[in-house]
Design an enzyme around this catalytic site. Structure first.
Site, PDB file in Angstrom:
ATOM      1  N   THR A   1       0.875  -1.174   0.000  1.00  0.00           N
ATOM      2  CA  THR A   1       0.000   0.000   0.000  1.00  0.00           C
ATOM      3  C   THR A   1       0.919   1.233   0.000  1.00  0.00           C
ATOM      4  O   THR A   1       2.081   1.135   0.388  1.00  0.00           O
ATOM      5  CB  THR A   1      -0.940   0.007   1.229  1.00  0.00           C
ATOM      6  OG1 THR A   1      -0.142  -0.099   2.404  1.00  0.00           O
ATOM      7  CG2 THR A   1      -1.932  -1.153   1.176  1.00  0.00           C
TER       8      THR A   1
ATOM      9  N   GLY B   1       1.486   4.132   1.753  1.00  0.00           N
ATOM     10  CA  GLY B   1       2.218   4.558   2.949  1.00  0.00           C
ATOM     11  C   GLY B   1       3.215   3.517   3.415  1.00  0.00           C
ATOM     12  O   GLY B   1       4.331   3.838   3.818  1.00  0.00           O
ATOM     13  N   CYS B   2       2.821   2.255   3.344  1.00  0.00           N
ATOM     14  CA  CYS B   2       3.689   1.165   3.807  1.00  0.00           C
ATOM     15  C   CYS B   2       4.876   0.977   2.874  1.00  0.00           C
ATOM     16  O   CYS B   2       5.983   0.666   3.311  1.00  0.00           O
ATOM     17  CB  CYS B   2       2.883  -0.128   3.937  1.00  0.00           C
ATOM     18  SG  CYS B   2       1.520   0.045   5.111  1.00  0.00           S
ATOM     19  N   THR B   3       4.643   1.191   1.571  1.00  0.00           N
ATOM     20  CA  THR B   3       5.727   1.090   0.589  1.00  0.00           C
ATOM     21  C   THR B   3       6.723   2.224   0.816  1.00  0.00           C
ATOM     22  O   THR B   3       7.943   2.006   0.809  1.00  0.00           O
ATOM     23  CB  THR B   3       5.164   1.126  -0.847  1.00  0.00           C
ATOM     24  OG1 THR B   3       4.273   0.012  -1.001  1.00  0.00           O
ATOM     25  CG2 THR B   3       6.266   1.031  -1.880  1.00  0.00           C
TER      26      THR B   3
ATOM     27  N   GLY C   1       8.651   1.515   4.181  1.00  0.00           N
ATOM     28  CA  GLY C   1       9.635   0.444   3.965  1.00  0.00           C
ATOM     29  C   GLY C   1      10.804   0.925   3.123  1.00  0.00           C
ATOM     30  O   GLY C   1      11.961   0.587   3.393  1.00  0.00           O
TER      31      GLY C   1
END
Length: 156
Positions: free
Chosen positions: A42, A44-46, A49
């Protein structure tokens, strides 16, 4: 059971990418950053990370291991890790045991509906296994730089 600053973090072992379980006690002597995120691949998570990936050498230089945790399965994690070139492991917390240990399952609202989800949170554990710092309800921009600065200060 939750974690608190200055207290030892209870050991856990969980399924992770790379074919080996991740066991906290095996990291003794190194600092550990555990970051919890809602879902693989997703936006924000990408981004989050990727920020950890882009600072991975600096974390390593600060004697700090980084590991990501979400409720996604190993296959999803392996794909996410490979696609984004993450040099760190991702923990699959399907049963939410690690999420509950760190108290990051929260009631969230999406499209007007409430559901239980992972609150974006990061924890810095010192080389003796004690919780040194926690960030809850994280906003992605600038977050990783702040975590890195704390890890470097703690290692210094």
């Amino acid at each position: 059971m939750s974690v608190s600053i200055g207290q030892p973090v209870e050991d856990f072992s969980a399924e992770a990418t790379g074919g080996q379980p991740f066991t906290l006690s095996e990291q003794r002597g190194k600092q550990v950053v555990i970051y919890f995120y809602p879902k693989d691949s997703t936006p924000g998570c990408t981004t989050e990370g990727g920020d950890f990936r882009d600072n991975s050498e600096a974390f390593a230089a600060a004697n700090t291991v980084v590991v990501g945790v979400s409720r996604d399965g190993i296959k999803s994690h392996e794909n996410f890790k490979a696609k984004q070139g993450f040099p760190f492991e991702l923990i699959s917390d399907r049963d939410e045991a690690v999420c509950r240990q760190f108290d990051v399952i929260k009631l969230k609202k999406m499209y007007g509906k409430e559901h239980l989800g992972v609150e974006r949170s990061t924890f810095l554990i010192d080389a003796e296994g004690k919780l040194a710092r926690e960030w809850r309800g994280v906003k992605v921009p600038g977050h990783v730089e702040e975590v890195l600065a704390e890890a470097q200060a703690l290692n210094g």
